[in-house]
Each structure stands twice: as C-alpha cells, then as structure tokens.
Design an enzyme around this catalytic site. Structure first.
Site, PDB file in Angstrom:
ATOM      1  N   HIS A  16      55.524 -14.544  82.874  1.00  0.00           N
ATOM      2  CA  HIS A  16      55.725 -14.566  81.423  1.00  0.00           C
ATOM      3  C   HIS A  16      55.662 -13.156  80.876  1.00  0.00           C
ATOM      4  O   HIS A  16      55.315 -12.216  81.597  1.00  0.00           O
ATOM      5  CB  HIS A  16      54.710 -15.498  80.732  1.00  0.00           C
ATOM      6  CG  HIS A  16      53.290 -15.052  80.813  1.00  0.00           C
ATOM      7  ND1 HIS A  16      52.621 -14.863  82.014  1.00  0.00           N
ATOM      8  CD2 HIS A  16      52.385 -14.750  79.839  1.00  0.00           C
ATOM      9  CE1 HIS A  16      51.374 -14.486  81.767  1.00  0.00           C
ATOM     10  NE2 HIS A  16      51.205 -14.393  80.457  1.00  0.00           N
TER      11      HIS A  16
ATOM     12  N   HIS B 273      53.858 -11.592  78.507  1.00  0.00           N
ATOM     13  CA  HIS B 273      52.705 -10.897  77.931  1.00  0.00           C
ATOM     14  C   HIS B 273      52.540  -9.549  78.642  1.00  0.00           C
ATOM     15  O   HIS B 273      52.779  -9.424  79.843  1.00  0.00           O
ATOM     16  CB  HIS B 273      51.430 -11.742  78.066  1.00  0.00           C
ATOM     17  CG  HIS B 273      51.290 -12.774  76.982  1.00  0.00           C
ATOM     18  ND1 HIS B 273      50.538 -13.908  77.107  1.00  0.00           N
ATOM     19  CD2 HIS B 273      51.836 -12.804  75.737  1.00  0.00           C
ATOM     20  CE1 HIS B 273      50.612 -14.620  75.976  1.00  0.00           C
ATOM     21  NE2 HIS B 273      51.398 -13.970  75.139  1.00  0.00           N
TER      22      HIS B 273
ATOM     23  N   ASP C 283      50.195  -7.705  79.780  1.00  0.00           N
ATOM     24  CA  ASP C 283      49.387  -7.482  80.986  1.00  0.00           C
ATOM     25  C   ASP C 283      50.061  -8.025  82.245  1.00  0.00           C
ATOM     26  O   ASP C 283      49.527  -7.879  83.348  1.00  0.00           O
ATOM     27  CB  ASP C 283      47.961  -8.057  80.820  1.00  0.00           C
ATOM     28  CG  ASP C 283      47.947  -9.553  80.519  1.00  0.00           C
ATOM     29  OD1 ASP C 283      48.872 -10.051  79.842  1.00  0.00           O
ATOM     30  OD2 ASP C 283      46.989 -10.237  80.952  1.00  0.00           O
ATOM     31  N   HIS C 284      51.253  -8.604  82.085  1.00  0.00           N
ATOM     32  CA  HIS C 284      52.014  -9.085  83.242  1.00  0.00           C
ATOM     33  C   HIS C 284      53.328  -8.325  83.423  1.00  0.00           C
ATOM     34  O   HIS C 284      53.991  -8.500  84.450  1.00  0.00           O
ATOM     35  CB  HIS C 284      52.292 -10.589  83.110  1.00  0.00           C
ATOM     36  CG  HIS C 284      51.043 -11.420  83.140  1.00  0.00           C
ATOM     37  ND1 HIS C 284      50.700 -12.223  84.195  1.00  0.00           N
ATOM     38  CD2 HIS C 284      50.020 -11.522  82.245  1.00  0.00           C
ATOM     39  CE1 HIS C 284      49.532 -12.807  83.954  1.00  0.00           C
ATOM     40  NE2 HIS C 284      49.099 -12.399  82.770  1.00  0.00           N
TER      41      HIS C 284
ATOM     42  N   HIS D  61      51.366 -22.353  78.259  1.00  0.00           N
ATOM     43  CA  HIS D  61      50.676 -21.159  77.785  1.00  0.00           C
ATOM     44  C   HIS D  61      51.104 -20.908  76.340  1.00  0.00           C
ATOM     45  O   HIS D  61      51.834 -21.707  75.760  1.00  0.00           O
ATOM     46  CB  HIS D  61      51.017 -19.982  78.709  1.00  0.00           C
ATOM     47  CG  HIS D  61      50.154 -18.771  78.506  1.00  0.00           C
ATOM     48  ND1 HIS D  61      48.791 -18.824  78.371  1.00  0.00           N
ATOM     49  CD2 HIS D  61      50.480 -17.442  78.433  1.00  0.00           C
ATOM     50  CE1 HIS D  61      48.321 -17.595  78.220  1.00  0.00           C
ATOM     51  NE2 HIS D  61      49.317 -16.738  78.242  1.00  0.00           N
TER      52      HIS D  61
ATOM     53  N   ASP E 116      49.816 -17.827  83.689  1.00  0.00           N
ATOM     54  CA  ASP E 116      48.742 -18.230  82.773  1.00  0.00           C
ATOM     55  C   ASP E 116      49.038 -19.643  82.247  1.00  0.00           C
ATOM     56  O   ASP E 116      50.147 -19.932  81.806  1.00  0.00           O
ATOM     57  CB  ASP E 116      48.671 -17.260  81.590  1.00  0.00           C
ATOM     58  CG  ASP E 116      48.225 -15.869  82.025  1.00  0.00           C
ATOM     59  OD1 ASP E 116      48.096 -15.648  83.241  1.00  0.00           O
ATOM     60  OD2 ASP E 116      48.011 -15.020  81.150  1.00  0.00           O
TER      61      ASP E 116
ATOM     62  N   HIS F 241      42.786 -13.351  87.541  1.00  0.00           N
ATOM     63  CA  HIS F 241      42.980 -13.221  86.091  1.00  0.00           C
ATOM     64  C   HIS F 241      41.682 -13.495  85.334  1.00  0.00           C
ATOM     65  O   HIS F 241      41.623 -14.275  84.394  1.00  0.00           O
ATOM     66  CB  HIS F 241      44.092 -14.194  85.642  1.00  0.00           C
ATOM     67  CG  HIS F 241      44.695 -13.866  84.308  1.00  0.00           C
ATOM     68  ND1 HIS F 241      44.212 -14.390  83.134  1.00  0.00           N
ATOM     69  CD2 HIS F 241      45.721 -13.078  83.952  1.00  0.00           C
ATOM     70  CE1 HIS F 241      44.943 -13.951  82.116  1.00  0.00           C
ATOM     71  NE2 HIS F 241      45.864 -13.140  82.581  1.00  0.00           N
TER      72      HIS F 241
END
Lengths: 312, 312
Positions: free
Chosen positions: B63, B65, B67-68, B142, B213, B271
């Site tokens: 996804h 976000h 941090d990914h 998510h 997530d 995570h």
C-alpha cells in the site's frame, strides 16, 4: 553554533556515508537547528546523531535532485507522527511544493504542525530574516536550478568599557544596558554619557556559506565572501575537472579556489563521488590544501564548531 | 530460498529497526531477489545486508503509506546510477505510477533500465506468473487500499524410482528425463514404460504469504491458507485491540489467529509500533505463541530459511 554533517556522499549512499544533509545547530538560547538538504535517510541520521526532529525549525533545500530531497516526505511525516507541533518552514526551489503536495496526497500523509513552504525562484535574494540571522540565496550553476545559501549572523553590540564607566561614575544597572544598546545616557547629575565613548566596536556576526551542487562560478564566490566556513561540494578529484564540468560539479581544487577567491576562513569539502572510499579522503583533502590551506574533507557525523568571533 | 527482513518498525524508523521492507531471495538458479515494500532507507538496508540492487527482479508494494514506499524513488534511481540494466517490474496499488512519474519528473531522475509499473486495482488476482511462481494479490482491510501477496511455487516433478527403472531395464539418459517430465517412454524392444509407474508424486511447491497492514479479515486467512510462512503485521500488543482496530492494524494475538485459522506452518510478526523496544519483542512473541505456537517476532536483518518441502 555547530554544523553536523549528516551525509557526505554524492548520488547514492555508500558504506558509512549517506547522501547529502547538514544540520546547523542554532545558538543555545534558541534550542533549535536548521537543516540544509535532506537526502533519503536523513531522519535516520538525525536519530543516530541524537538530534530531535521537534527542534527542527527550518529546512533549506539547494536543489531538487533526489539525493538532496528524497528524505523530505519521511522526515516531515515523522516529525508530525511523533507529536511535534512547532511550526516548520521549508525553503527550496520552485517545484518542491507540487512534489510534496502530490506525495502527501497519494500516500495519505499529513502533518499536524504548521508547515510553510517558501519557493525560491530566479535570482533568490534574502529568503529569511529574524532578529539574529539573515539568509540569502543565489543561483549556482548545476544541471537543474540550484541555490547556495549564505547565513549571516547580525553583529552583536560591542563590549562595555567597565573601567571607564567606573571612572565616569556611571552606576551599574539599567544605564549599562541602555549604553550597550548604543543609546546615550543622562546621569542624575545631568552629565550626558555618550555610548560611543564607553562601548567598543560591534562584534561581527558569524557567516556560513552552504553551497549546493555547482561548477565553479562567481555566485559561489559572492556567497562565500569572507565566510567563517564554506561548505562546498567536491564531487571529483582535481584531475577529473572535465568530468566535473560535464556533470555540473566541482573538483577539490575548484572548491578550494572558490574559498580562496572569497577570502573565506575555512573550507569543508563534501558530496564525494561513490568512487572514493574513506581512505581516499586524505588525498582529496590534500589537493584542496594545495590551493587553500584551511580545507578539510567532511565525514558523516563530523561536527564543526563555529565559535563567536573575537572583537576586531 | 530465504526471506530477509529489512525493516520491522511501523510508521517511522526506530533505533535498530527500519520501516517496512523484506527481500525474498529466489531459488539459486535465478540468482535474483524480490522486494516486498520499500520504506525509506531500504536501499541502505540492502547495502548493509550485502544484497546487490542489480539482482532485484521484482518489487511488490502492499500500500501507499509512506513507511512502505518512501524508499522507492531513491532505490529505483540508485539501481540505475550504478549501471544495472536488467529490467525491473514494480507491482503496487493504483496511484503508484502517478506518484513515481511526478517524483521522477520534478527531481530530474530517470532510470536507464526497463521499469515496468503494473498497478493493482479492485480485487487483485494473479499479478505475476512465471515458470516457477505464481503471485496472487487480494485486498486487505486498512485505512487505504492495501494488498496482501501469496507467492506459490509450482509443484516439482516427483522423484524417479531408480530401483524400479533398473529392474525394468530402462537405460539412463534422455528416457529418464522424459519420464520425469511425466511422459511415457517406449524402449527399443517396444515396451512402453508408463511415467506414473516409475515417478513418485509431485513435490508441492513452497507457499509464502506476505501481508500488508490490515485488521483481521477473511482475505488474510485465504492468502495465508496452508502457507509455509506467513509474514503478518502485529503493530500492537494483544491488549490494544481497540487501538489496532481504530488505526486499521492487528495485534499479536489477531495475527496469530489468522495464521492458525489458515493452518499455516509458521508465522513471522513484524511492523511493531514505536512504543515497543527490542526488549519487548519476547513478550509480543509470547502473546502470539499462546494462540499459534510457531510464531516468531522479526528483527531487522533476520533471515528466515524456506527449505524445499519433503515429499508428501
């Protein structure tokens, strides 16, 4: 004040060296720092250096190449997610706002503090001014728009001549402060004490020039004029001047000539090509010192102290 | 095959833990690896792990976000600047192409290898298929569109029964290969040897589920069904199920229930929220093991071996 080098590699991270970023710790009473460029992993380097993102007051970006900006979205987001609410101002070339807004929008990121983005265009000029510092930007000569920054500390009032004040019978207290501010003072007996007679000459402020990627150019010399410290890229060794010119970069010797021509006090070389390892740095440093003796090659996490100037 | 955890922290980097990424080393004859997610600093982690970007064959993003994905532009650019010319395919949710194209355009980045971006939309499905592997994606639950991936290795031919072949007088050589492929073979004397009589049952391929997530959901169970290894987020401890649900995440116990309900062989938790330090991981691991004994908490640079299955 001190400058902490957070990344000294050009283009991509190398072992022990990250891509470009440098943190300028402000005078103690402010308790903050400024960041110059923000390559990928800058938030990781700050974490290692023990510098708190909440104390980050201002970011200056020289240009939009990835090795100078790819750490921005993560750093801005982390500063929010850890609960910092102090405002932050970001200065950078035109385009930086569109990129960050697109990035935030697509990745669902948002910051909870006040983030002001001030784009720099054309000839730059004064991009920031407060009661202690003025920051000027000027365009350098790189493959894309790239700015160098000159940080000028305002002069501080000169020292009071305590012996003379005692001799003149000036009582310690508010009158001292008034005279130090440069204002004449009237004693109770009616005598007027002229500030110029009891206050020494102003103490010049510190000047730091942090330049972006560039070939040697007049703008770099002007930004570095008389600076206490010049941070200049030296992507290549002296023998590779042709390659440096081709890619819009400088060599060690060219950076040194800029510092010399600007009559700067010290030169810090950074932004070394991935072809150079730690063991090559003394050689690069030596090349610069042949032209400008007060040259040093930066390493990641190097701290450079910037002491107050003595009275002139 | 082995899985190398390159980042096990949620949201932002912590001391000793980077944001999400995992590298799946392909079988030796391919000499490549696949990457799952690419948080900021993933190229730095690969450098530390000694994994060459040139060997990176395929990236799967769960996804968008930060941090990914914030490590993607730098990693893609570095892979080019170091001269890799092998093609690379990037799979990720819709929007990833626009973000990368905007980023490349504004920062003047370009890659010299063939970069194919395949966006995933709606219900996902089979997103990649080659002679060894099938990769399926399915939407999880998510805050934004998020996919989990199921990597299925194709079954390998069963073992030849050497004793029986000798007894039947089948000469070693091309006929052996023909029979192993499942094709019947005719001997010089006219006898027909049926593959089914001399080849054991196919050896099932390995199955790895790498989930993004998510709150606990049926799609996660289906993706993890019978997997040899499930990599599942466990952002929070078991007692914080309410908070996990609020932010679209799972707890240790919830991840363990998914692995248990999917009858998976092993569970790897990752995570972890920034509130947990290394010393908290045994406790988080223990919470999962109460539900699903074959659970382990991941650390950065943990290597998980994925041996071939024995014959069933």
């Amino acid at each position: 004040m001190e400058l902490t080098m957070l990344g000294t590699a050009a283009g991509r991270p190398a072992e022990g060296r990250n891509v470009t970023a440098a943190a300028l710790t402000m005078p103690p009473q402010r308790g903050t720092f400024w960041l110059f460029d923000c390559g990928e992993g800058t938030q990781h380097q700050l974490l290692r250096a023990g510098m708190k993102l909440c104390k980050l007051e201002r970011i200056f970006v020289t240009h939009l190449h990835g090795d100078h900006v790819f750490g921005l979205p993560g750093l801005l987001g982390s500063r929010s997610s850890m609960g910092c609410d102090a405002p932050l101002t970001l200065h950078g070339p035109r385009g930086i706002r569109h990129w960050l807004e697109t990035t935030f929008s697509i990745t669902g990121a948002h910051v909870h503090y006040e983030l002001e983005i001030r784009e720099i265009d054309g000839d730059g000029g004064v991009v920031h001014e407060d009661d202690q510092f003025t920051v000027k930007a000027a365009p350098l000569n790189h493959r894309i728009a790239c700015y160098g920054y000159r940080i000028e500390e305002r002069p501080r009032p000169g020292r009071l001549d305590a012996a003379k004040l005692a001799e003149l019978g000036v009582p310690q207290g508010p009158l001292y402060a008034q005279l130090k501010r440069g204002e004449d003072a009237t004693l109770q007996d009616g005598r007027v004490i002229r500030a110029a007679d009891v206050v020494g000459p102003p103490i010049p402020g510190r000047v730091i020039a942090i330049l972006g990627d560039t070939t040697p150019c007049d703008a770099a010399i002007r930004l570095a004029e008389g600076a206490d410290l010049v941070v200049h890229e030296a992507t290549f060794e002296a023998a590779l001047a042709g390659k440096a010119a081709e890619y819009g970069h400088s060599t060690t010797a060219e950076a040194a000539r800029t510092a010399r021509d600007a009559r700067a006090a010290r030169l810090l070389l950074t932004h070394f090509s991935g072809r150079y390892r730690d063991e090559d740095l003394p050689r690069l440093e030596a090349e610069a010192r042949e032209v400008f003796p007060s040259s040093a090659a930066a390493r990641d996490f190097l701290n450079v102290q910037l002491p107050h100037k003595r009275r002139t």
